[in-house]
Design an enzyme around this catalytic site. Structure first.
Site, PDB file in Angstrom:
ATOM      1  N   GLY A 235      46.086  49.069  36.108  1.00  0.00           N
ATOM      2  CA  GLY A 235      45.971  49.456  37.509  1.00  0.00           C
ATOM      3  C   GLY A 235      44.531  49.385  37.981  1.00  0.00           C
ATOM      4  N   GLY A 237      40.945  50.637  40.294  1.00  0.00           N
ATOM      5  CA  GLY A 237      40.163  51.805  40.649  1.00  0.00           C
ATOM      6  C   GLY A 237      39.441  52.455  39.489  1.00  0.00           C
ATOM      7  CB  CYS A 263      44.612  47.624  31.502  1.00  0.00           C
ATOM      8  SG  CYS A 263      43.276  46.926  32.490  1.00  0.00           S
ATOM      9  CG  PHE A 264      43.987  52.522  35.436  1.00  0.00           C
ATOM     10  CD1 PHE A 264      42.651  52.525  35.798  1.00  0.00           C
ATOM     11  CD2 PHE A 264      44.818  53.484  35.968  1.00  0.00           C
ATOM     12  CE1 PHE A 264      42.153  53.485  36.672  1.00  0.00           C
ATOM     13  CE2 PHE A 264      44.337  54.442  36.838  1.00  0.00           C
ATOM     14  CZ  PHE A 264      42.996  54.447  37.197  1.00  0.00           C
ATOM     15  CD  GLN A 267      39.831  51.905  32.442  1.00  0.00           C
ATOM     16  OE1 GLN A 267      40.008  52.408  33.561  1.00  0.00           O
ATOM     17  NE2 GLN A 267      39.513  50.628  32.282  1.00  0.00           N
ATOM     18  CG  HIS A 357      46.253  42.810  30.780  1.00  0.00           C
ATOM     19  ND1 HIS A 357      47.121  43.316  31.722  1.00  0.00           N
ATOM     20  CD2 HIS A 357      45.014  43.207  31.156  1.00  0.00           C
ATOM     21  CE1 HIS A 357      46.430  43.975  32.640  1.00  0.00           C
ATOM     22  NE2 HIS A 357      45.149  43.922  32.308  1.00  0.00           N
ATOM     23  CD  GLU A 359      50.190  41.773  30.528  1.00  0.00           C
ATOM     24  OE1 GLU A 359      49.364  41.364  31.359  1.00  0.00           O
ATOM     25  OE2 GLU A 359      49.941  42.720  29.737  1.00  0.00           O
TER      26      GLU A 359
END
Length: 389
Positions: A235, A237, A263-264, A267, A357, A359
């Site tokens: 995601g 931001g 990924c996000f 974090q 990632h 996928e």
């Protein structure tokens, strides 16, 4: 091969200005108008359709380092979400024709349909070097403004990426279910923080019925599904601004439900465990990033899209209320944390995440084993529960 649109030769002049006043002149493609965002560069030589439809790029103007973009056009199969999410697209040489049997329109047409401004004929090597030296920065791209200083003034009015909470912009409004392929073996609750469509598909291939849930889902709604595992997606931001999903994840971990994040999600896993996060100077974006699994010492070539990272504790391990966390993967380019594992008192794996990632949309496939690791972890928990009855 498909010829370029007749209007291609008459594309308008366009202007790109960074927040420090660096200026590039080019030609427009896609939509006319003006756009702003954080300028970041992506090093993939292919897969631009997957890049542009990745919700993790919300609020960013993507600079393609590969010099020739658009040659495979656009199709209806490779979108990774419901729309193009980038604020703008910067390329050097825009292909004059598309050549792919699945293509049904060209790149410029696809961007124009969704109101996304693009600029070509830019020295993207020079722009990329500038971002590497000075860091990602705000930028404006315009087909209507000819004065660099006037455009820069508007660039400086734009919000910074640090502190930006963009999850609500990209998450789905209502739950969706991706059925298992073949016999259903697991139920997975996947929190959509900007999920790519290929991710639940990869789990469905392994017998998972995936319930893709909005980012504001409550722990009670997750418990009602009685999932075998919980997944947090990629995601956009600043992870430091996403307090709600972090609190939810801490409740998931307290329940002892197996967890997988990318990924996000990596974090936020770090934050939930007590790690810090920080903004990288210019981030990792592309499908050619080398990562080492510290457990096996195997090196994987991986797909990345992140401008923030988890801050590793001294020694790489941390005792948490949920078990012992340790850094599991690092980037060989700069030693940035690329994965975390959580182990219980018996040293069994109960949660893990990676910054990249697996996928493989678009490629590579080196990390697909991580989806198998998730099912193995869910199997282990199920076996342990049954053994205790």
């Amino acid at each position: 091969m498909h010829p370029a649109p007749a209007a291609g030769a008459a594309r308008k002049p366009a202007l790109l200005v960074t927040e420090d006043g660096t200026t590039f002149h080019g030609r427009s493609f896609g939509a006319d108008g003006e756009t702003f965002g954080e300028a970041v560069f992506a090093t993939a030589m292919t897969g631009y359709q997957e890049t542009l439809t990745d919700p993790s790029y919300r609020g960013q103007v993507v600079v393609a380092t590969a010099p020739h973009i658009g040659n495979t056009g656009w199709n209806d199969e490779d979108d990774e979400s419901r729309q193009v999410w980038v604020s703008g697209f910067v390329v050097r040489d825009l292909s004059r024709m598309r050549s792919n049997w699945r293509s049904n329109r060209d790149l410029g047409e696809a961007l124009a349909d969704q109101g996304v401004v693009g600029i070509s004929d830019v020295d993207t090597r020079a722009l990329t070097r500038h971002l590497r030296e000075h860091g990602s920065m705000r930028v404006g791209v315009s087909t209507v403004e000819t004065d660099p200083e006037a455009l820069r003034a508007r660039v400086l009015e734009q919000p910074q990426m640090v502190g930006a909470n963009l999850v609500a912009d990209v998450t789905l409004a209502e739950p969706e279910v991706v059925p298992a392929q073949g016999t259903k073996a697991y139920t997975v609750a996947a929190i959509d923080l900007g999920i790519k469509s290929r991710t639940p598909y990869r789990m469905a291939e392994r017998g998972c019925e995936v319930h893709v849930l909005p980012a504001d889902t409550s722990i009670e709604q997750i418990r009602a599904l009685a999932p075998d595992g919980v997944f947090f997606s990629n995601g956009p931001g600043d992870p430091a601004a996403a307090d709600g999903p972090v609190a939810l994840l801490q409740q998931v971990l307290a329940d002892g439900t197996p967890f997988f994040g990318i990924c996000f999600g990596n974090q936020l896993f770090g934050r939930a465990l007590g790690f810090g996060t920080f903004k990288l100077k210019y981030g990792h974006r592309g499908i050619n990033q080398p990562v080492m699994d510290l457990g096996t010492r195997k090196v994987e070539i991986t797909a990345h899209n992140h401008g923030f990272a988890v801050a590793a504790p001294e020694g790489g391990t941390l005792d948490t209320p949920y078990g012992t966390a340790r850094v599991s993967h690092v980037c060989l380019n700069d030693d940035v944390v690329e994965g975390i594992e959580l182990h219980n008192a018996d040293d069994a794996l109960i949660g893990f995440s990676v910054q990249y990632h697996p996928e493989a949309a678009a490629g590579p496939h080196d990390a697909s084993y991580l989806f198998d690791r998730f099912t193995q972890m869910m199997d282990a928990r199920r076996t342990g529960q049954e053994g205790g009855r």
